[in-house]
Design a protein around this motif. Structure first.
Motif, PDB file in Angstrom:
ATOM      1  N   LEU A 131       0.820  -1.207   0.000  1.00  0.00           N
ATOM      2  CA  LEU A 131       0.000   0.000   0.000  1.00  0.00           C
ATOM      3  C   LEU A 131       0.858   1.262   0.000  1.00  0.00           C
ATOM      4  CD1 LEU A 131      -2.695  -1.132   2.603  1.00  0.00           C
ATOM      5  CD2 LEU A 131      -2.816  -1.246   0.099  1.00  0.00           C
ATOM      6  N   THR A 132       2.167   1.088   0.116  1.00  0.00           N
ATOM      7  CA  THR A 132       3.070   2.232   0.260  1.00  0.00           C
ATOM      8  C   THR A 132       3.303   2.917  -1.079  1.00  0.00           C
ATOM      9  OG1 THR A 132       4.124   1.001   2.044  1.00  0.00           O
ATOM     10  CG2 THR A 132       5.278   2.942   1.232  1.00  0.00           C
ATOM     11  N   VAL A 133       3.593   2.130  -2.113  1.00  0.00           N
ATOM     12  CA  VAL A 133       3.829   2.718  -3.443  1.00  0.00           C
ATOM     13  C   VAL A 133       2.556   3.388  -3.970  1.00  0.00           C
ATOM     14  CG1 VAL A 133       4.402   2.161  -5.838  1.00  0.00           C
ATOM     15  CG2 VAL A 133       5.843   1.300  -3.985  1.00  0.00           C
ATOM     16  N   PRO A 134       1.365   2.755  -3.869  1.00  0.00           N
ATOM     17  CA  PRO A 134       0.151   3.484  -4.263  1.00  0.00           C
ATOM     18  C   PRO A 134      -0.056   4.768  -3.453  1.00  0.00           C
ATOM     19  CG  PRO A 134      -0.312   1.141  -4.148  1.00  0.00           C
ATOM     20  CD  PRO A 134       1.082   1.322  -3.600  1.00  0.00           C
ATOM     21  N   PHE A 135       0.316   4.749  -2.182  1.00  0.00           N
ATOM     22  CA  PHE A 135       0.190   5.950  -1.343  1.00  0.00           C
ATOM     23  C   PHE A 135       1.096   7.058  -1.882  1.00  0.00           C
ATOM     24  CE2 PHE A 135       1.722   8.054   2.763  1.00  0.00           C
ATOM     25  CZ  PHE A 135       0.615   8.868   2.897  1.00  0.00           C
ATOM     26  N   ALA A 136       2.338   6.703  -2.205  1.00  0.00           N
ATOM     27  CA  ALA A 136       3.279   7.696  -2.739  1.00  0.00           C
ATOM     28  C   ALA A 136       2.759   8.238  -4.082  1.00  0.00           C
ATOM     29  CB  ALA A 136       4.659   7.063  -2.906  1.00  0.00           C
ATOM     30  N   ASN A 144       1.313  16.681   2.979  1.00  0.00           N
ATOM     31  CA  ASN A 144       1.084  16.643   4.395  1.00  0.00           C
ATOM     32  C   ASN A 144      -0.175  15.845   4.699  1.00  0.00           C
ATOM     33  OD1 ASN A 144       0.757  17.599   7.045  1.00  0.00           O
ATOM     34  ND2 ASN A 144       1.743  19.527   6.446  1.00  0.00           N
ATOM     35  N   ILE A 145      -0.019  14.635   5.207  1.00  0.00           N
ATOM     36  CA  ILE A 145      -1.209  13.841   5.545  1.00  0.00           C
ATOM     37  C   ILE A 145      -0.799  12.753   6.528  1.00  0.00           C
ATOM     38  CG2 ILE A 145      -0.935  12.162   3.663  1.00  0.00           C
ATOM     39  CD1 ILE A 145      -4.002  12.122   3.325  1.00  0.00           C
ATOM     40  N   LYS A 146      -1.733  12.393   7.376  1.00  0.00           N
ATOM     41  CA  LYS A 146      -1.557  11.222   8.253  1.00  0.00           C
ATOM     42  C   LYS A 146      -2.706  10.311   7.897  1.00  0.00           C
ATOM     43  CE  LYS A 146      -1.993  12.378  12.503  1.00  0.00           C
ATOM     44  NZ  LYS A 146      -1.664  12.944  13.810  1.00  0.00           N
ATOM     45  N   ARG A 147      -2.395   9.181   7.281  1.00  0.00           N
ATOM     46  CA  ARG A 147      -3.503   8.361   6.791  1.00  0.00           C
ATOM     47  C   ARG A 147      -3.276   6.881   7.138  1.00  0.00           C
ATOM     48  NH1 ARG A 147      -1.084   4.893   4.863  1.00  0.00           N
ATOM     49  NH2 ARG A 147      -0.772   4.110   2.774  1.00  0.00           N
ATOM     50  N   TYR A 148      -4.407   6.172   7.277  1.00  0.00           N
ATOM     51  CA  TYR A 148      -4.306   4.714   7.335  1.00  0.00           C
ATOM     52  C   TYR A 148      -5.024   4.135   6.133  1.00  0.00           C
ATOM     53  CZ  TYR A 148      -9.110   4.377   9.206  1.00  0.00           C
ATOM     54  OH  TYR A 148     -10.473   4.444   9.380  1.00  0.00           O
ATOM     55  N   HIS A 149      -4.626   2.945   5.766  1.00  0.00           N
ATOM     56  CA  HIS A 149      -5.225   2.279   4.615  1.00  0.00           C
ATOM     57  C   HIS A 149      -5.200   0.781   4.918  1.00  0.00           C
ATOM     58  CE1 HIS A 149      -5.248   1.792  -0.094  1.00  0.00           C
ATOM     59  NE2 HIS A 149      -6.366   1.399   0.469  1.00  0.00           N
ATOM     60  N   ILE A 150      -6.381   0.193   4.917  1.00  0.00           N
ATOM     61  CA  ILE A 150      -6.493  -1.244   5.170  1.00  0.00           C
ATOM     62  C   ILE A 150      -7.030  -1.880   3.905  1.00  0.00           C
ATOM     63  CG2 ILE A 150      -7.641  -3.017   6.555  1.00  0.00           C
ATOM     64  CD1 ILE A 150      -7.601  -1.144   8.897  1.00  0.00           C
ATOM     65  N   GLU A 197      -2.536 -13.511  -1.348  1.00  0.00           N
ATOM     66  CA  GLU A 197      -3.444 -12.375  -1.173  1.00  0.00           C
ATOM     67  C   GLU A 197      -3.547 -12.152   0.320  1.00  0.00           C
ATOM     68  OE1 GLU A 197      -7.852 -12.960  -1.259  1.00  0.00           O
ATOM     69  OE2 GLU A 197      -7.830 -11.281  -2.648  1.00  0.00           O
ATOM     70  N   PHE A 198      -3.208 -10.956   0.765  1.00  0.00           N
ATOM     71  CA  PHE A 198      -3.314 -10.707   2.201  1.00  0.00           C
ATOM     72  C   PHE A 198      -3.572  -9.234   2.468  1.00  0.00           C
ATOM     73  CE2 PHE A 198       1.003  -8.987   2.699  1.00  0.00           C
ATOM     74  CZ  PHE A 198       1.645  -9.518   1.593  1.00  0.00           C
ATOM     75  N   TYR A 199      -4.170  -8.995   3.628  1.00  0.00           N
ATOM     76  CA  TYR A 199      -4.457  -7.627   4.042  1.00  0.00           C
ATOM     77  C   TYR A 199      -3.207  -6.958   4.575  1.00  0.00           C
ATOM     78  CZ  TYR A 199      -9.487  -7.135   3.685  1.00  0.00           C
ATOM     79  OH  TYR A 199     -10.758  -6.969   3.215  1.00  0.00           O
ATOM     80  N   GLN A 200      -3.071  -5.679   4.268  1.00  0.00           N
ATOM     81  CA  GLN A 200      -2.125  -4.856   4.999  1.00  0.00           C
ATOM     82  C   GLN A 200      -2.902  -3.754   5.700  1.00  0.00           C
ATOM     83  OE1 GLN A 200       1.139  -3.524   2.506  1.00  0.00           O
ATOM     84  NE2 GLN A 200       2.345  -5.290   3.145  1.00  0.00           N
ATOM     85  N   CYS A 201      -2.407  -3.364   6.869  1.00  0.00           N
ATOM     86  CA  CYS A 201      -2.997  -2.266   7.637  1.00  0.00           C
ATOM     87  C   CYS A 201      -1.901  -1.247   7.804  1.00  0.00           C
ATOM     88  CB  CYS A 201      -3.416  -2.724   9.015  1.00  0.00           C
ATOM     89  SG  CYS A 201      -4.625  -4.007   9.010  1.00  0.00           S
ATOM     90  N   ASP A 202      -1.913  -0.221   6.977  1.00  0.00           N
ATOM     91  CA  ASP A 202      -0.800   0.732   6.982  1.00  0.00           C
ATOM     92  C   ASP A 202      -1.182   2.048   7.636  1.00  0.00           C
ATOM     93  OD1 ASP A 202       0.497  -1.182   5.528  1.00  0.00           O
ATOM     94  OD2 ASP A 202       1.251   0.214   4.015  1.00  0.00           O
TER      95      ASP A 202
END
Lengths: 504, 504
Positions: free
Chosen positions: A127-132, A142-148, A166-171
């Protein structure tokens, strides 16, 4: 075999032609029979139409598993929100080029979509590369976000160890240009809060810094273009012996054995502020500005962790490397101590479950997506929910009390035949009053089956309707556990049920 | 162009070789310069490294959109749980063969994964086929479940109309051998509850039955092997004129114009119990046992809908066909009346948004997965959450009051410089007391910036710490809206904050 398939095809076409032409029925039957005979001689495919399974490395979740998973998500989301995080969502696939060059050696594990015309796509790997990509695309500084959400890796899954394709990440990530180590320490704190709320037993949050690693590699004589590949070898130290890692460095990655042995001495070290101070005295290391910077940061991180009350859970560990290419500063990994291991000394099963969170600082990833290379520093952690889920599920299986998978409050029961219409009206009234209600889908269900349904599903209350209740304009309320029953006027039913539910 | 790339590759190798050999620095610089010159002459790729976008037909959700989406999900899940549904989850991809032969003409829209070795996989096209696979695989005869997850269709998206290639489905299904129309009517009731709780304005739930359609096709002289393809032409009636549908039937599907015109008469009909009774008098239709059976079921469905108090929302509509192959009985489609249209008479934008739920009975789908063809009858509805979301988002955009995307309760503010350590301790204490807390990530933030952060993010309460507060062992509580401030002893901070929050 291929001939047979061709024959079936031709015969099939003949049958279709005859049918279209409305040919003689006997003739059609004859040719259909031939077709069926040909199909029957086809090995296997006649009986076994297909394999009834989920794809390799994936699984379904049944309602009971879902209730465990949702319980864990609720606690994790509560922690993220307690720290003021927002949430976003991104597509499950990205343009292939978005993922290219972000994951180093692991890139081979990316799932690609078939080229069906149009863009070339890949399933997200984390989920990190899509976030970037999201930050760069929307020019967010500037953001503080979570993504599950689910991510995909063509790994060799060891499903008994809680590893899947296939697995969940909680970022949880904090993006923005801030003063050193303040968001970085908050990531440690949030991991500690989550692991404690999930009651997973004792744990340690290993920390290190890519700058320290790079300085250490330079001090040991590793050429700069080998930093990432040697780093990725060090990363294997939590799963394998030093001797194997050393061999990989020398044989596969062409490292000078002298350099490898120097690294071997460093990666044995772990500790707290004392170790930071000791390394700050290490003359070889201090020649590398990157190591010095990393150690100063580490000192600050440990100090802030102390103020957050989590220093006793933190271990500065020089063997922690993390596999991904994009980290540039602090890196983290949380390990459950009940599941830790010495390589080789324990069974395979317990090895993989140890690590339950990981992350780090990646200051340059957003810049890779920005046309002007604008930097948005980021730091974050990812909770290893699948491994946590494996532990919680095993614990639930071992416990005596099985949780409910529904939250139904009332079951509408007919005491005699021909009560369906009355039941439907009662259900309507209950649903419209926001009372969670079920009934039998049979027209004339047996009384015993209806009581059984309440007991099997933990439904606490029953509303019973029969001829006498209709005559007296009442319903009977029954508390399933105590079997206590009482009649209430039909007009007061909702109110009385609310009272009963409040008392349960 | 390809030559140029080859030249760059060779030059790159030369530079790496020189560097490894620690060649003369001037020589290296010279060759690096050549390499950069070559790269610069490469068209485009120098500046524009990649396209910064999400794949066609997909989108990100920002925190504000997520809060709207989550609000809708909360209401929908509440309705599903009110009816006693459990939830399950299945993988985002299935074996390709699992999806084969389930979707008729729409199969061409299935996303396949690239063949990277191993199983051939496809992204799920809906949640119904994976549900049927799940039931067959786990030998489940009986379940009421909801499933909220993303599905994938290589459609030509019209994103202004709320149509995407990746979109959420919210499915509710009842599987099991039950008495006729009891679960079927509950599906209508649940759609009504959801649409009302979302306050989407007036709506109608169109209902029909595949058995009635098949009987009607037979009565009109459609050959049986054309039932599904003619049905799929009728399905287009909600988006296009009869004249176009008629042309498709005759020109593309080879239907006799006489049969097409007979169909044309039937599909104009809509109504309630009166229409059912009228059709039960239709001699041609009554020759078809399937039509008779379907009409008897429809009568029962409408009666149960009346008992559920939703009959005024239901329209028995002979033009309702639904595109998918697997339906065998009742079919549904809910349409918002504010968004309905006469083909051609309104703008494109309003057309697609009308339909917000759909579904039906599929009694044979599970059997297609069972080696022994064991039948598990199913009926269900799918809520069109993306279209609903488009409406809710447009409404939110138009409204004056912008909702919050976080739920932070307290912001810790430093009144002077050098308060970071005190702030960190205060945050720790607040987080550990489960109070949602944020602070600035700057070491010495400006007072005004901190107040601004509270106002911008709707944070109701601030805890202020400065030298005088430390000296007196207190903190200052400030209510952001009223700007009222008061000092509280440090030891009573949590208790006092809880009181303030309860009053807000």
């Amino acid at each position: 075999m291929e001939n047979l398939k061709e024959e079936i095809k031709i015969q099939g076409e003949l049958v279709r032609k005859l049918k279209t032409e409305k040919a003689d029925k006997a003739k059609i039957s004859e040719e259909v029979a031939k077709l069926l005979e040909l199909k029957a001689s086809l090995p296997d495919e006649g009986q076994k139409k297909f394999v009834l399974k989920t794809p390799k490395g994936t699984r379904d979740f049944n309602p009971y598993q879902m209730s465990i998973r949702e319980g864990a998500f609720t606690k994790i989301i509560a922690a993220f929100k307690r720290h003021g995080a927002e949430t976003i969502d991104t597509p499950v696939f990205e343009l292939k080029e978005t993922l290219t060059g972000k994951y180093g050696e692991d890139s081979k594990l990316i799932y690609d979509l078939a080229d069906q015309g149009g863009e070339l796509l890949s399933l997200r790997y984390d989920l990190t590369v899509p976030f970037a990509r999201y930050l760069a695309m929307n020019k967010i500084n500037n953001i503080k976000r979570y993504h599950i959400a689910k991510v995909y890796r063509r790994d060799n899954p060891a499903m008994t160890r809680g590893r899947y394709r296939e697995f969940y990440q909680c970022d949880f990530d904090i993006a923005g240009q801030f003063d050193p180590m303040i968001p970085d320490a908050e990531c440690v704190k949030i991991v500690a809060e989550i692991l404690e709320s999930l009651e997973l037993g004792d744990y340690v949050v290993k920390v290190n810094d890519r700058k320290i690693l790079d300085g250490m590699f330079a001090a040991c004589g590793v050429p700069e273009d080998k930093f990432r590949s040697i780093c990725s070898a060090v990363d294997k130290l939590d799963k394998t012996f030093w001797s194997d890692v050393r061999a990989e460095m020398i044989d596969e990655k062409g490292l000078d054995p002298v350099a490898a042995d120097k690294i071997g001495k460093y990666v044995e070290l772990k500790g707290g502020l004392d170790l930071v101070d000791k390394l700050l005295q290490d003359e070889n290391l201090m020649k590398e500005s990157s190591a010095k910077q990393g150690l100063e940061d580490m000192k600050l991180l440990l100090k802030y962790c102390e103020l957050f009350g989590v220093l006793d859970k933190v271990s500065f560990d020089l063997s922690l490397a993390r596999g991904l290419d994009y980290y540039t500063g602090v890196i983290y990994e949380a390990v459950l101590l009940g599941f830790s291991h010495t390589p080789g000394s324990e069974s395979e099963e317990t090895i993989g479950v140890g690590s339950v969170a990981g992350g780090g600082r990646y200051d340059k990833l957003v810049g890779m997506f920005d046309p002007k290379n604008k930097v948005v520093p980021c730091v974050g952690v990812s909770i290893g929910i699948e491994r946590i889920f494996s532990i919680l599920e095993a614990r639930a299986m071992a416990s005596e009390k099985k949780g409910r998978t529904t939250s139904t409050e009332v079951y509408v029961i007919s005491a005699q035949k021909n009560m369906l219409e009355h039941r439907l009206q009662l259900c309507k009234e209950l649903w419209d009053s926001d009372i969670k209600t079920e009934q039998s889908y049979k027209k004339n269900p047996k009384m015993l089956d209806q009581f059984q349904a309440c007991e099997n599903n933990g439904i606490p209350l029953a509303v019973i309707i029969g001829d006498s209740e209709i005559k007296n304009n009442v319903v009977k309320l029954r508390i399933i556990e105590t079997r206590a029953e009482r009649e209430v006027p039909r007009s007061e039913m909702i109110e009385e049920i609310r009272k009963e539910l409040a008392n349960l």
